[in-house]
Write a protein that holds these residues in place. Structure first.
Motif, PDB file in Angstrom:
ATOM      1  N   MET A   1      -2.586  66.247 105.597  1.00  0.00           N
ATOM      2  CA  MET A   1      -2.886  66.192 104.174  1.00  0.00           C
ATOM      3  C   MET A   1      -1.604  65.950 103.365  1.00  0.00           C
ATOM      4  O   MET A   1      -1.605  65.151 102.456  1.00  0.00           O
ATOM      5  CB  MET A   1      -3.569  67.483 103.749  1.00  0.00           C
ATOM      6  N   VAL A   2      -0.530  66.650 103.708  1.00  0.00           N
ATOM      7  CA  VAL A   2       0.756  66.449 103.033  1.00  0.00           C
ATOM      8  C   VAL A   2       1.214  65.013 103.240  1.00  0.00           C
ATOM      9  O   VAL A   2       1.652  64.346 102.301  1.00  0.00           O
ATOM     10  CB  VAL A   2       1.813  67.451 103.543  1.00  0.00           C
ATOM     11  N   ARG A   3       1.089  64.527 104.466  1.00  0.00           N
ATOM     12  CA  ARG A   3       1.494  63.161 104.795  1.00  0.00           C
ATOM     13  C   ARG A   3       0.727  62.158 103.932  1.00  0.00           C
ATOM     14  O   ARG A   3       1.319  61.226 103.382  1.00  0.00           O
ATOM     15  CB  ARG A   3       1.259  62.883 106.271  1.00  0.00           C
ATOM     16  N   ASP A   4      -0.587  62.358 103.793  1.00  0.00           N
ATOM     17  CA  ASP A   4      -1.402  61.447 102.986  1.00  0.00           C
ATOM     18  C   ASP A   4      -0.951  61.435 101.531  1.00  0.00           C
ATOM     19  O   ASP A   4      -0.864  60.378 100.912  1.00  0.00           O
ATOM     20  CB  ASP A   4      -2.886  61.826 103.066  1.00  0.00           C
ATOM     21  N   GLU A   5      -0.664  62.610 100.997  1.00  0.00           N
ATOM     22  CA  GLU A   5      -0.200  62.698  99.609  1.00  0.00           C
ATOM     23  C   GLU A   5       1.149  62.006  99.446  1.00  0.00           C
ATOM     24  O   GLU A   5       1.382  61.284  98.469  1.00  0.00           O
ATOM     25  CB  GLU A   5      -0.110  64.158  99.169  1.00  0.00           C
ATOM     26  N   LEU A   6       2.038  62.202 100.389  1.00  0.00           N
ATOM     27  CA  LEU A   6       3.349  61.541 100.338  1.00  0.00           C
ATOM     28  C   LEU A   6       3.192  60.018 100.438  1.00  0.00           C
ATOM     29  O   LEU A   6       3.881  59.273  99.733  1.00  0.00           O
ATOM     30  CB  LEU A   6       4.264  62.062 101.436  1.00  0.00           C
ATOM     31  N   LEU A   7       2.285  59.569 101.293  1.00  0.00           N
ATOM     32  CA  LEU A   7       2.046  58.123 101.419  1.00  0.00           C
ATOM     33  C   LEU A   7       1.467  57.546 100.132  1.00  0.00           C
ATOM     34  O   LEU A   7       1.828  56.436  99.723  1.00  0.00           O
ATOM     35  CB  LEU A   7       1.145  57.833 102.615  1.00  0.00           C
ATOM     36  N   ARG A   8       0.581  58.307  99.479  1.00  0.00           N
ATOM     37  CA  ARG A   8       0.040  57.847  98.184  1.00  0.00           C
ATOM     38  C   ARG A   8       1.148  57.766  97.141  1.00  0.00           C
ATOM     39  O   ARG A   8       1.226  56.800  96.377  1.00  0.00           O
ATOM     40  CB  ARG A   8      -1.078  58.780  97.704  1.00  0.00           C
ATOM     41  N   LEU A   9       2.004  58.787  97.114  1.00  0.00           N
ATOM     42  CA  LEU A   9       3.124  58.795  96.172  1.00  0.00           C
ATOM     43  C   LEU A   9       4.053  57.620  96.442  1.00  0.00           C
ATOM     44  O   LEU A   9       4.501  56.941  95.521  1.00  0.00           O
ATOM     45  CB  LEU A   9       3.885  60.119  96.277  1.00  0.00           C
ATOM     46  N   ARG A  10       4.319  57.342  97.700  1.00  0.00           N
ATOM     47  CA  ARG A  10       5.189  56.220  98.061  1.00  0.00           C
ATOM     48  C   ARG A  10       4.583  54.901  97.610  1.00  0.00           C
ATOM     49  O   ARG A  10       5.265  54.047  97.044  1.00  0.00           O
ATOM     50  CB  ARG A  10       5.442  56.202  99.568  1.00  0.00           C
ATOM     51  N   ALA A  11       3.288  54.722  97.860  1.00  0.00           N
ATOM     52  CA  ALA A  11       2.618  53.470  97.480  1.00  0.00           C
ATOM     53  C   ALA A  11       2.636  53.271  95.966  1.00  0.00           C
ATOM     54  O   ALA A  11       2.916  52.163  95.482  1.00  0.00           O
ATOM     55  CB  ALA A  11       1.183  53.461  98.007  1.00  0.00           C
ATOM     56  N   SER A  12       2.366  54.322  95.219  1.00  0.00           N
ATOM     57  CA  SER A  12       2.363  54.174  93.757  1.00  0.00           C
ATOM     58  C   SER A  12       3.772  53.915  93.237  1.00  0.00           C
ATOM     59  O   SER A  12       3.965  53.131  92.298  1.00  0.00           O
ATOM     60  CB  SER A  12       1.747  55.396  93.079  1.00  0.00           C
ATOM     61  N   THR A  13       4.764  54.525  93.855  1.00  0.00           N
ATOM     62  CA  THR A  13       6.147  54.298  93.435  1.00  0.00           C
ATOM     63  C   THR A  13       6.606  52.891  93.813  1.00  0.00           C
ATOM     64  O   THR A  13       7.334  52.243  93.051  1.00  0.00           O
ATOM     65  CB  THR A  13       7.080  55.361  94.036  1.00  0.00           C
ATOM     66  N   GLU A  14       6.172  52.400  94.973  1.00  0.00           N
ATOM     67  CA  GLU A  14       6.488  51.017  95.353  1.00  0.00           C
ATOM     68  C   GLU A  14       5.871  50.036  94.358  1.00  0.00           C
ATOM     69  O   GLU A  14       6.515  49.051  93.981  1.00  0.00           O
ATOM     70  CB  GLU A  14       5.969  50.716  96.757  1.00  0.00           C
ATOM     71  N   ALA A  15       4.638  50.304  93.933  1.00  0.00           N
ATOM     72  CA  ALA A  15       3.989  49.431  92.947  1.00  0.00           C
ATOM     73  C   ALA A  15       4.744  49.461  91.620  1.00  0.00           C
ATOM     74  O   ALA A  15       4.963  48.416  90.995  1.00  0.00           O
ATOM     75  CB  ALA A  15       2.532  49.858  92.754  1.00  0.00           C
ATOM     76  N   GLU A  16       5.166  50.648  91.215  1.00  0.00           N
ATOM     77  CA  GLU A  16       5.949  50.789  89.989  1.00  0.00           C
ATOM     78  C   GLU A  16       7.267  50.024  90.093  1.00  0.00           C
ATOM     79  O   GLU A  16       7.667  49.310  89.168  1.00  0.00           O
ATOM     80  CB  GLU A  16       6.209  52.273  89.733  1.00  0.00           C
ATOM     81  N   ALA A  17       7.936  50.146  91.235  1.00  0.00           N
ATOM     82  CA  ALA A  17       9.208  49.446  91.441  1.00  0.00           C
ATOM     83  C   ALA A  17       9.018  47.937  91.420  1.00  0.00           C
ATOM     84  O   ALA A  17       9.851  47.204  90.867  1.00  0.00           O
ATOM     85  CB  ALA A  17       9.846  49.889  92.762  1.00  0.00           C
ATOM     86  N   ALA A  18       7.920  47.462  91.986  1.00  0.00           N
ATOM     87  CA  ALA A  18       7.648  46.022  91.985  1.00  0.00           C
ATOM     88  C   ALA A  18       7.455  45.504  90.561  1.00  0.00           C
ATOM     89  O   ALA A  18       7.964  44.440  90.200  1.00  0.00           O
ATOM     90  CB  ALA A  18       6.421  45.717  92.837  1.00  0.00           C
TER      91      ALA A  18
END
Length: 108
Positions: A1-18
């Motif tokens: 569950m923690v891993r999934d939340e971290l992956l979601r955070l990473r994906a949203s941050t990658e989108a923001e960075a793009a």
């Protein structure tokens, strides 16, 4: 569950960075094609200020991605949620607010 939340955070941050990278590139292109004097622009913020702001936001997003990647490595190593300084558990509230926290509140 923690891993999934971290992956979601990473994906949203990658989108923001793009988006920030695209905006920064657009600003560079626009300023190359313009002969505007941004030092004396009566409209407000200078191009230099906008460039500095976008650059800082992009750097912060990239740093957050690196912090999340580090947290994912700690999940894999079964050390996630353990303070790197004192070895005590990091409070759940801190991990909710800052999922990539490396230290407990006391040590931070």
């Amino acid at each position: 569950m923690v891993r999934d939340e971290l992956l979601r955070l990473r994906a949203s941050t990658e989108a923001e960075a793009a988006i920030l990278a695209r905006d920064l590139e657009a600003l560079f292109v626009a300023s190359r094609d313009s002969n505007a004097d941004d030092e004396h622009d009566p409209e407000g913020a200078t191009i230099g200020f906008e460039r500095a702001q976008l650059t800082a936001l992009l750097a912060a997003a990239r740093e957050r991605i690196a912090e999340v990647d580090d947290a994912l490595r700690r999940v894999d190593a079964a050390t996630y949620g353990i303070c790197e300084r004192c070895g005590q558990p990091i409070a759940e509230e801190r991990l909710v607010a800052r999922p990539f926290a490396r230290c407990c509140v006391t040590c931070a």
